[in-house]
Design a protein around this motif. Structure first.
Motif, PDB file in Angstrom:
ATOM      1  N   SER A   7      25.453  15.644  19.032  1.00  0.00           N
ATOM      2  CA  SER A   7      24.116  15.477  18.462  1.00  0.00           C
ATOM      3  C   SER A   7      23.046  16.270  19.205  1.00  0.00           C
ATOM      4  O   SER A   7      22.090  16.722  18.599  1.00  0.00           O
ATOM      5  CB  SER A   7      23.759  13.997  18.383  1.00  0.00           C
ATOM      6  N   ASN A   8      23.199  16.460  20.503  1.00  0.00           N
ATOM      7  CA  ASN A   8      22.170  17.243  21.209  1.00  0.00           C
ATOM      8  C   ASN A   8      22.083  18.657  20.669  1.00  0.00           C
ATOM      9  O   ASN A   8      21.003  19.171  20.402  1.00  0.00           O
ATOM     10  CB  ASN A   8      22.478  17.315  22.701  1.00  0.00           C
ATOM     11  N   SER A   9      23.229  19.301  20.552  1.00  0.00           N
ATOM     12  CA  SER A   9      23.227  20.681  20.052  1.00  0.00           C
ATOM     13  C   SER A   9      22.672  20.723  18.649  1.00  0.00           C
ATOM     14  O   SER A   9      21.903  21.612  18.297  1.00  0.00           O
ATOM     15  CB  SER A   9      24.642  21.260  20.038  1.00  0.00           C
ATOM     16  N   ILE A  10      23.084  19.753  17.839  1.00  0.00           N
ATOM     17  CA  ILE A  10      22.661  19.757  16.442  1.00  0.00           C
ATOM     18  C   ILE A  10      21.163  19.509  16.335  1.00  0.00           C
ATOM     19  O   ILE A  10      20.428  20.289  15.725  1.00  0.00           O
ATOM     20  CB  ILE A  10      23.444  18.687  15.642  1.00  0.00           C
ATOM     21  N   ILE A  11      20.707  18.450  16.989  1.00  0.00           N
ATOM     22  CA  ILE A  11      19.295  18.099  16.859  1.00  0.00           C
ATOM     23  C   ILE A  11      18.408  19.183  17.465  1.00  0.00           C
ATOM     24  O   ILE A  11      17.406  19.568  16.885  1.00  0.00           O
ATOM     25  CB  ILE A  11      19.021  16.719  17.498  1.00  0.00           C
ATOM     26  N   SER A  12      18.821  19.723  18.608  1.00  0.00           N
ATOM     27  CA  SER A  12      17.951  20.738  19.218  1.00  0.00           C
ATOM     28  C   SER A  12      17.870  21.989  18.344  1.00  0.00           C
ATOM     29  O   SER A  12      16.923  22.752  18.444  1.00  0.00           O
ATOM     30  CB  SER A  12      18.400  21.071  20.643  1.00  0.00           C
ATOM     31  N   SER A  13      18.825  22.180  17.479  1.00  0.00           N
ATOM     32  CA  SER A  13      18.724  23.334  16.581  1.00  0.00           C
ATOM     33  C   SER A  13      17.834  23.022  15.381  1.00  0.00           C
ATOM     34  O   SER A  13      17.405  23.913  14.671  1.00  0.00           O
ATOM     35  CB  SER A  13      20.108  23.770  16.102  1.00  0.00           C
TER      36      SER A  13
ATOM     37  N   GLU B 274       5.200  16.850  16.314  1.00  0.00           N
ATOM     38  CA  GLU B 274       6.224  16.302  17.200  1.00  0.00           C
ATOM     39  C   GLU B 274       6.803  15.008  16.672  1.00  0.00           C
ATOM     40  O   GLU B 274       7.951  14.667  16.955  1.00  0.00           O
ATOM     41  CB  GLU B 274       5.643  16.091  18.585  1.00  0.00           C
TER      42      GLU B 274
ATOM     43  N   LEU C 268      15.882  17.633  24.861  1.00  0.00           N
ATOM     44  CA  LEU C 268      16.292  18.419  23.702  1.00  0.00           C
ATOM     45  C   LEU C 268      15.466  19.695  23.585  1.00  0.00           C
ATOM     46  O   LEU C 268      15.971  20.750  23.203  1.00  0.00           O
ATOM     47  CB  LEU C 268      16.158  17.595  22.420  1.00  0.00           C
TER      48      LEU C 268
ATOM     49  N   MET D  25      15.186  13.519  15.492  1.00  0.00           N
ATOM     50  CA  MET D  25      15.971  13.226  16.680  1.00  0.00           C
ATOM     51  C   MET D  25      16.473  11.786  16.662  1.00  0.00           C
ATOM     52  O   MET D  25      17.628  11.507  17.015  1.00  0.00           O
ATOM     53  CB  MET D  25      15.081  13.476  17.896  1.00  0.00           C
ATOM     54  N   LEU D  26      15.596  10.852  16.241  1.00  0.00           N
ATOM     55  CA  LEU D  26      15.971   9.444  16.310  1.00  0.00           C
ATOM     56  C   LEU D  26      16.757   9.010  15.076  1.00  0.00           C
ATOM     57  O   LEU D  26      17.735   8.291  15.174  1.00  0.00           O
ATOM     58  CB  LEU D  26      14.709   8.595  16.490  1.00  0.00           C
TER      59      LEU D  26
ATOM     60  N   GLU E 186      10.565  13.971  16.473  1.00  0.00           N
ATOM     61  CA  GLU E 186      11.069  12.664  16.927  1.00  0.00           C
ATOM     62  C   GLU E 186      11.843  11.972  15.801  1.00  0.00           C
ATOM     63  O   GLU E 186      12.884  11.362  16.026  1.00  0.00           O
ATOM     64  CB  GLU E 186       9.900  11.758  17.338  1.00  0.00           C
TER      65      GLU E 186
ATOM     66  N   ASP F 235      28.343  16.579  23.432  1.00  0.00           N
ATOM     67  CA  ASP F 235      27.014  16.935  23.910  1.00  0.00           C
ATOM     68  C   ASP F 235      26.077  15.901  23.318  1.00  0.00           C
ATOM     69  O   ASP F 235      25.507  16.083  22.259  1.00  0.00           O
ATOM     70  CB  ASP F 235      26.668  18.347  23.419  1.00  0.00           C
TER      71      ASP F 235
ATOM     72  N   TYR G 128      13.127   1.442  17.990  1.00  0.00           N
ATOM     73  CA  TYR G 128      13.041   2.727  18.702  1.00  0.00           C
ATOM     74  C   TYR G 128      13.476   3.865  17.786  1.00  0.00           C
ATOM     75  O   TYR G 128      12.887   4.925  17.748  1.00  0.00           O
ATOM     76  CB  TYR G 128      13.967   2.751  19.927  1.00  0.00           C
ATOM     77  N   TRP G 129      14.529   3.610  17.075  1.00  0.00           N
ATOM     78  CA  TRP G 129      15.156   4.698  16.317  1.00  0.00           C
ATOM     79  C   TRP G 129      14.488   4.950  14.979  1.00  0.00           C
ATOM     80  O   TRP G 129      14.680   5.996  14.374  1.00  0.00           O
ATOM     81  CB  TRP G 129      16.652   4.399  16.132  1.00  0.00           C
TER      82      TRP G 129
ATOM     83  N   ARG H 151      20.346   9.653  15.001  1.00  0.00           N
ATOM     84  CA  ARG H 151      21.210   8.806  15.841  1.00  0.00           C
ATOM     85  C   ARG H 151      21.806   7.677  15.012  1.00  0.00           C
ATOM     86  O   ARG H 151      22.762   7.039  15.434  1.00  0.00           O
ATOM     87  CB  ARG H 151      20.412   8.196  16.991  1.00  0.00           C
TER      88      ARG H 151
ATOM     89  N   ILE I  39      15.000  20.857  15.552  1.00  0.00           N
ATOM     90  CA  ILE I  39      13.598  20.589  15.891  1.00  0.00           C
ATOM     91  C   ILE I  39      12.897  21.858  16.341  1.00  0.00           C
ATOM     92  O   ILE I  39      13.526  22.824  16.694  1.00  0.00           O
ATOM     93  CB  ILE I  39      13.445  19.492  16.973  1.00  0.00           C
TER      94      ILE I  39
ATOM     95  N   GLN J 135      16.808  22.134  25.938  1.00  0.00           N
ATOM     96  CA  GLN J 135      18.044  22.699  25.386  1.00  0.00           C
ATOM     97  C   GLN J 135      17.715  23.782  24.357  1.00  0.00           C
ATOM     98  O   GLN J 135      18.346  24.829  24.308  1.00  0.00           O
ATOM     99  CB  GLN J 135      18.843  21.577  24.738  1.00  0.00           C
ATOM    100  N   LYS J 136      16.694  23.506  23.554  1.00  0.00           N
ATOM    101  CA  LYS J 136      16.288  24.454  22.531  1.00  0.00           C
ATOM    102  C   LYS J 136      15.762  25.741  23.175  1.00  0.00           C
ATOM    103  O   LYS J 136      16.099  26.848  22.753  1.00  0.00           O
ATOM    104  CB  LYS J 136      15.178  23.803  21.701  1.00  0.00           C
TER     105      LYS J 136
END
Lengths: 710, 397
Positions: free
Chosen positions: B389-395, B328, A679, B335-336, B332, A662, B276-277, B339, B397, A682-683
């Protein structure tokens, strides 16, 4: 009946009423005066559609269509709360003085009882009851064309969609018969579903006769049969009417024979009609006048009136629908409901018309109508109860009353926990109108705060759930429906259990009993095998099988109610292509080998998914439920075992594999915003799921396990 | 989130370009120049690009130059990186590309040892182009090789063969490029573990300094999306296995896995992309290009014509603009930074955002137990964690 249109009078309340001079009242008086000047006999509508900046209602009174022979005050409130009751009552009394009082006096003589006919219509869903009712109303000019919005008797959207009349209504029709006499025909509508058996029996008890409408193409169905027997048992004159004779597949003669064979009432003279196309419908009216007996009653005897329905109105309080048997009910009378003991002073008495009510001031023996008495709660006006005077009461209540008991229970939870108070308000509002709905707060680890609700049956449950969702805009999660079990503990005491969570542990359980019903299923003979198999699977006990004719069979089974509330109807339909019909009534409680089946997610019991099931069925159900959950729970960061267990014994297991990938691989040329939004989405999605321990469970998973189709 | 569209005139730069902010303390900005032209759009691509004509290419180059001139009046700091991407930058033509690079060098103060990258596609890369890029100051190229299997390239809708790619790479070396990045893709239709291993070994034999390795994502409204049902796309589980193969193989070959999808020999991480990161400032030019400058994120219209028109006549070219609130920024940042294999130090997070780190730390500890995150003074995700990483980061933020 004549009607005319009046110039619309719409006077706005001045936005800043002058202080102290009773401005609202005087404004309303001016308005009413103006309206009266233009149209002395008028039908008024008062709307409270808007509020000013101070939260005061902005009144607007529209004097609309002129119906010369009646005056109705019809009030609508745009919002439920009213800022000033005194203002409202002032306006009400002014309107009353101007419009109502001058007409309601004037010494009307009692209705000639020999010219009254009270009747119901019995029909299977889709056999044309509503259409026939519409035609009868038309023929009696009860409604003008403009107001004829498809079916009048079915008021609720839901009923219309399902083609089922859920709440009884009644209408008074005036009919000039071939003999030149004017008759009053009171049509009392009956709910058409097995859940409302008792309500049907009370509606029938208010009549002397019933039309049995049978589809000439489909013949008699189980439901019809059940209600017909109810009518015959109640001593009603049952008059068969053969409908839909215009269909190509119609066989009126065969249908008539079927009626005679199965029910045993003569049907050769039954009117052959098509309600839809208006063929021969007049003959039904003559048939009613000539064959249904006039009611009997003594105006001088103590008051005895049967409540066959009631409805809550936010202005008048409960509107009680009654049939008077003896005595006369008048405005101002002090009355008592004999079963509940509640006493009230009658405010308004009148007849029920297709589009509202017509005040009459009194109701005499044989008449059907309504009264209001500022009753706050339908709990006081139970269907089947007898109304009598506080002074000079009747010694003997009408027979047949019973307090309805919910048979099916289910937990109802808002999917958004914050909506709990809204759900409570909505249930309270529904209960105002539905004495058979019960609910009490319960809470679940999985679902938070909600209510344990009791229903008459599955349809009743569905109707309530849908009304909560549609009318109150609630998003709900419901738990699997349960029946009420009788359990005996090892210490000898007994308890009734309506919630699987309360089912005792095997160590303290001595025995458990479950409700059984006597079920009659009518089915084309080609499907008999399928249905017998289904009943067998559902632990049914075969009692009897009768050939109604060469190709239709009536099956009689005793079945645990528990098996019927678990998608039995769907199975019945799918195995007979919708041709089978079912009727059942509660029989008794029988001891049974019942177990509680728990569902564990990641090793933890999810309380909302527990249910009680017969031991023999536990394995299959356990397997199915774990499979369903597996389909509906998204893969997460770790592996999730889904288990079904009886006590500590695991009987089924599935696994949701851990999520592997994911990831947003690419950083789109520095477009961080897009990534962030993904994201956040998703949250949000995760927020909509229920977090059970460490597992996120979407609502669909809860819903899916309730629908474990075969 | 305050998303607003503003009518701005190009001459009113200061209204978009603001001073450096707390998260971007004295970091030197990078410039991104988007070249939205392609000969043919790849089946999986949803970037903005159109077919080019000589005339359009010339007009567009002029618009970019005008835009750069305007920005140069506002950006006074040195520029550390320049990245010309696309699309297919080569579609602009040698002359225009050289002109652009020259203009950048003329208008902006470049830092010592800047990183100047141009993206190239094998089929449109020749000696003349590479030579003139080199001459114009370009010191890094990124070649979109994607796969060493021609059938896979065809299915992607690419116009080159692996032979073309090898040739382009060799010429680049000959011309003297010492920092070459190549793109590799996994999750291609019909790709197997074997074919991926083959692509990896072929690419390693070229010995590039940097490898970007992206999983194929089926974007909506692409030809691939429309035939996704029929396409033999490896599923997520297969892609996860591919990804692990890539990480292992490249790690063994001496590449550092410094970002989810990027691998580099020591000292060759993409300095531009790191901006960017790391939430460092960058300015994008061209339609659909994004900028993060002075706490403000903005992008320009996704239309070449509207962009050219806007620059020429001072019309509106802002597509989207947001002053990113501090809260935010914190999201960010997580999130970045997550990565990157360097991750982040909790102390920096707390210093920058004055936020309580405990709830995040609690979650990260959970992930650490599951083998998804690691901590050595800085928090970062493991390879397994990168995949999720999507699942992890979205949890977080």
């Amino acid at each position: 009946m004549t009607s005319a249109t009046l110039d619309l009078v719409s006077v706005r309340q001045p936005s800043e009423p002058d202080e102290g001079s009773g401005s609202e009242g005087s404004w309303a008086e001016r308005l009413a005066h103006e309206a009266y000047r233009q149209a002395p006999e008028v039908y008024i509508r008062i709307d409270f559609p808007e509020y000013d900046n101070f939260g005061r209602p902005q009144f607007a009174i529209d004097c609309g269509c002129l119906l010369l022979h009646m005056s109705i005050i019809w009030m609508c409130v745009g919002y439920s709360q009213m800022t000033s009751v005194s203002t409202f009552s002032k306006i009400f009394s002014i309107c009353y003085n101007y419009f109502i009082k001058p007409q309601s006096g004037g010494g009307r003589s009692l209705q000639d009882i020999s010219k009254i006919r009270n009747f119901s219509i019995i029909a299977h869903i889709d056999h044309g009851k509503s259409t026939l009712a519409d035609r009868l109303l038309e023929l009696c000019h009860a409604v003008d064309e403009r107001e004829k919005e498809d079916r009048i008797l079915d008021n609720m959207d839901l009923e219309r969609e399902r083609g089922i009349t859920i709440k009884a209504r009644a209408v008074k029709l005036n009919y000039k018969a071939a003999d030149g006499e004017d008759y009053i025909l009171n049509l009392i509508d009956t709910p058409g579903h097995v859940d409302f058996n008792y309500e049907v029996s009370r509606s029938l008890a208010a009549c002397e006769g019933a039309l049995l409408v049978v589809d000439a193409a489909q013949g008699i169905e189980a439901q019809t049969l059940a209600n017909t027997y109810l009518a015959i048992d109640a001593g009603l004159e049952v008059l068969p009417v053969i409908n839909k004779i215009d269909l190509a597949s119609a066989d009126p003669e065969r249908t008539a024979r079927e009626i005679e064979d199965i029910i045993g009432i003569p049907a050769e003279d039954a009117p052959r009609i098509s309600a839809k196309n208006g063929i021969n419908v007049e003959s039904v009216l003559e048939y009613i006048v000539n064959n249904i007996p006039a009611p009997k009653g003594d105006p001088g005897a103590p008051l005895k009136a049967l409540i066959f329905d009631s409805q809550y109105d936010s202005y008048k309080g409960v509107i009680v629908y009654i049939r008077v048997f003896d005595g006369v009910l008048r405005e101002g009378d002090l009355v008592r409901m004999m079963a509940t003991g509640a006493e009230y002073e009658v405010v308004e008495v009148g007849y029920l018309k297709p589009l509202g009510m017509e005040k009459s001031g009194e109701l005499a023996p044989g008449e059907v109508g309504y009264f209001t008495a500022s009753i706050k709660n339908v709990q006081d006006t139970r269907v089947g109860d007898t109304v009598t005077h506080v002074e000079n009461p009747t010694p003997q209540a009408l027979p047949g009353y019973r307090k309805v008991q919910p048979m099916v229970f289910s937990g109802i939870y808002p999917s958004d926990g914050a909506k709990y108070p809204d759900l409570r308000d909505a249930l309270e509002k529904l209960r105002l109108n539905d004495a058979s709905l019960t609910f009490e707060p319960e809470n679940s680890v999985a679902l938070g705060y909600g209510f344990r609700c009791g229903f008459l049956g599955l349809l009743h449950m569905e109707v309530i759930q849908e009304r909560l969702e549609r009318e109150f805009n609630l998003d709900l999660i419901t738990t699997a429906p349960s029946v009420v079990y009788k359990v005996r503990y090892t210490d000898g005491h007994e308890e009734m259990i309506d919630n699987p969570l309360k089912f005792p542990d095997a160590t303290v359980l001595d025995s458990a009993a479950e409700p059984f019903v006597s079920a009659k299923i009518l089915v084309p003979s080609g499907y008999t095998g399928n249905i017998m198999e289904l009943c067998q699977e559902r632990r049914g006990i075969f009692k009897d099988m009768k050939y109604i004719d060469t190709d239709r069979v009536e099956l009689h089974y005793e079945l645990p109610l528990n098996e019927i509330i678990y998608d039995f109807f769907d199975a019945l339909k799918s195995r007979t292509r919708g041709y089978a019909s079912l009727d059942y009534e509660l029989l008794d409680y029988r001891e049974s080998d019942l177990v509680k089946l728990d569902v564990l997610l990641n090793g933890e019991v999810v309380d909302a998914l527990s249910f009680i099931v017969h031991r023999d069925k536990a394995y299959a159900r356990g397997r199915k439920i774990t499979e369903k959950l597996k389909e509906n729970i998204p893969r997460q960061l770790f592996e999730i075992p889904i288990q079904a267990a009886i006590g500590s014994r695991i009987i089924a297991r599935e696994t949701v594999k851990a999520l592997r990938k994911d990831v947003l691989a690419k950083c789109y040329g520095g477009d961080i915003t897009r990534k962030k939004k993904l994201l956040e989405k998703q949250k949000e999605g995760k927020k909509r799921m229920r977090s059970l321990g460490s597992v996120d469970v979407p609502q669909e998973a809860f819903m899916a396990v309730l629908k474990l189709d075969d | 989130m305050s998303k607003r569209k503003e009518r701005i005139r190009i001459g009113q730069g200061p209204r978009i370009y603001r001073k450096a902010s707390a998260e971007q303390p004295e970091k030197l900005p990078g410039l991104y120049l988007h070249i939205p032209f392609c000969r043919r759009k790849c089946d999986y691509c949803d970037f903005y690009s159109v077919a080019a004509t000589d005339d359009k290419a010339r007009q567009y180059t002029q618009a970019l130059i005008a835009h750069l001139e305007e920005a140069a009046g506002i950006v006074h700091s040195q520029i550390e990186t320049v990245y010309i991407g696309g699309g297919t930058p080569a579609m602009l033509g040698i002359k225009n590309l050289s002109l652009l690079l020259g203009t950048v060098r003329k208008l902006f103060k470049l830092a010592a040892n800047p990183e100047i990258t141009v993206e190239l596609n094998p089929e449109s890369t020749d000696k003349a182009l590479l030579k003139s890029l080199k001459k114009a100051g370009c010191n890094r190229i990124s070649i979109g090789i994607q796969s060493a299997v021609d059938d896979e390239l065809k299915r992607l809708g690419r116009l080159h063969s692996f032979e073309d790619a090898k040739k382009a790479f060799k010429i680049a070396r000959e011309v003297g490029f010492k920092n070459i990045s190549v793109d590799l893709m996994y999750g291609i239709e019909g790709q197997t573990a074997d074919s991926l291993a083959y692509s990896l070994s072929e690419i390693l034999s070229l010995d590039p300094e940097h490898i970007s390795c992206y999983g194929l994502k089926v974007e909506e409204n692409t030809p691939l999306w429309r035939r996704r049902e029929k396409a033999e796309l490896p599923d997520d589980d297969a892609q996860a296995v591919f990804y692990e193969t890539v990480c292992e193989t490249l790690g063994r070959a001496g590449y550092t896995h410094y970002e989810i999808s990027n691998f580099a020999k020591p000292g060759y991480a993409s300095r531009h992309n790191l901006k960017y990161w790391r939430l460092e400032p960058y300015l994008g030019f061209g339609p659909g290009a994004h900028s993060d400058f002075g706490s403000r994120r903005f992008s320009y219209v996704r239309s070449v014509d509207a962009y050219i028109e806007g620059i020429k006549n001072g019309g509106e070219i802002i597509d989207y603009m947001e002053d990113v609130p501090q809260k935010e920024r914190a999201a960010e940042y997580l999130m970045l930074r997550l990565r990157l294999s360097e991750g982040f130090a909790p102390s920096e997070y707390m210093r920058l955002f004055s936020k309580n780190f405990e709830p995040i730390e609690a979650k990260l500890r959970e992930y650490e137990e599951q083998g998804l995150a690691r901590y050595d003074g800085r928090w970062a995700l493991t390879t397994k964690g990168f995949l999720l990483s999507n699942s992890i980061i979205s949890s977080l933020i």
